[in-house]
Design an enzyme around this catalytic site. Structure first.
Site, PDB file in Angstrom:
ATOM      1  N   HIS A   1       0.826  -1.195   0.000  1.00 13.85           N
ATOM      2  CA  HIS A   1       0.000   0.000   0.000  1.00 13.85           C
ATOM      3  C   HIS A   1       0.870   1.258   0.000  1.00 13.85           C
ATOM      4  O   HIS A   1       2.074   1.205   0.212  1.00 13.85           O
ATOM      5  CB  HIS A   1      -0.925   0.018   1.227  1.00 13.85           C
ATOM      6  CG  HIS A   1      -2.081  -0.915   1.133  1.00 13.85           C
ATOM      7  ND1 HIS A   1      -1.969  -2.265   1.376  1.00 13.85           N
ATOM      8  CD2 HIS A   1      -3.376  -0.693   0.795  1.00 13.85           C
ATOM      9  CE1 HIS A   1      -3.145  -2.846   1.216  1.00 13.85           C
ATOM     10  NE2 HIS A   1      -4.019  -1.912   0.861  1.00 13.85           N
TER      11      HIS A   1
ATOM     12  N   LYS B   1      -0.481   4.868   4.517  1.00  9.22           N
ATOM     13  CA  LYS B   1      -1.474   3.983   5.142  1.00  9.22           C
ATOM     14  C   LYS B   1      -1.041   3.699   6.574  1.00  9.22           C
ATOM     15  O   LYS B   1       0.092   3.296   6.836  1.00  9.22           O
ATOM     16  CB  LYS B   1      -1.617   2.679   4.358  1.00  9.22           C
ATOM     17  CG  LYS B   1      -2.704   1.764   4.912  1.00  9.22           C
ATOM     18  CD  LYS B   1      -2.967   0.588   3.986  1.00  9.22           C
ATOM     19  CE  LYS B   1      -3.999  -0.364   4.562  1.00  9.22           C
ATOM     20  NZ  LYS B   1      -5.302   0.288   4.794  1.00  9.22           N
TER      21      LYS B   1
END
EC number: 1.17.1.8
Length: 237
Positions: free
Chosen positions: A142, A146
């Site tokens: 990600h 995040k």
């Protein structure tokens, strides 16, 4: 259907607002943000949570962050509103408490770690593959901002694999600039491997799933539903 979005100025919140605005039979009636700012000039913004849930809403799409998301879900249920939760950071214990609150209130709620239909299908296929190739590991990748690791999608995939009778797979997390949301589930067998990979190349990929979840939660029986499985089941029927 009157829908509110909590955390409307975040990445997922902006996608949710745009998707709800474009959907038939839905009205983006209010948003909840830290300062009461609204991403759309014609939609009223609230900075007070109690005032937001009192805006005559049928469903709240929660795109906030932990632990604020717990307060949003609690306020929604206390006001008779179905929450669709896309916020990350919930623990297993938090989800058990939420499920009990849904049962006590007699209200349907959805907790959706990933609103992408492709991710939902990936988890479905992973559970099927685990019955034949039970040894697996998960790599989730990600964007660098995040907050949680491992991701909710990876944890739910691991749970689906375990529920299919396989060992709980290890999860490896990567956080780098340039990524959006990606996951590989790698199954190993004698002399072969099977890799299931899903890539969200843009956050717009979450829009259709958000709309589908908002529609679905109004038809679900009271209680907590985790993931888009029920929605996908209807589409495949």
């Amino acid at each position: 259907m009157r829908v509110g979005v909590a955390g409307a100025l975040g990445r997922l919140g902006r996608v949710a607002c745009a998707a709800i605005e474009a959907a038939n039979e839905m009205t983006l009636a209010a948003v909840y943000t830290r300062r009461g700012d609204s991403p759309l000039p014609h939609v009223h913004g609230f900075e007070d949570l109690d005032a937001f849930v009192a805006a005559g809403l049928d469903v709240i799409v929660d795109c906030t962050v932990y632990p604020a998301t717990v307060d949003v879900a609690r306020a929604a249920l206390d006001s008779g509103i179905s929450p669709v939760i896309g916020a990350t950071g919930w623990t297993d214990e938090d989800l058990l408490v939420l499920a009990d609150r849904c049962d006590d209130a007699g209200i349907a709620a959805m907790f959706v770690p990933n609103f992408s239909f492709g991710a939902a299908l990936m988890m479905r296929f992973a559970a099927q593959a685990a019955r034949v190739m039970p040894r697996a590991e998960i790599v989730e990748l990600h964007h660098e901002t995040k907050r949680d690791a491992p991701s909710g999608t990876a944890k739910l995939t691991a749970r689906r694999i375990h529920d299919a009778g396989a060992p709980l797979p290890a999860i490896h997390s990567v956080r780098l600039p340039g990524l959006v949301a990606h996951q590989e589930t790698i199954f190993g067998g004698i002399g072969e491997t099977l890799t299931l990979r899903h890539d969200s190349l843009a956050r717009d990929s979450f829009g259709p799933g958000i709309v589908a979840a908002v529609r679905a939660v109004r038809t679900q029986p009271p209680g907590l539903t985790v993931g888009l499985d029920a929605v996908v089941e209807r589409m495949l029927a």
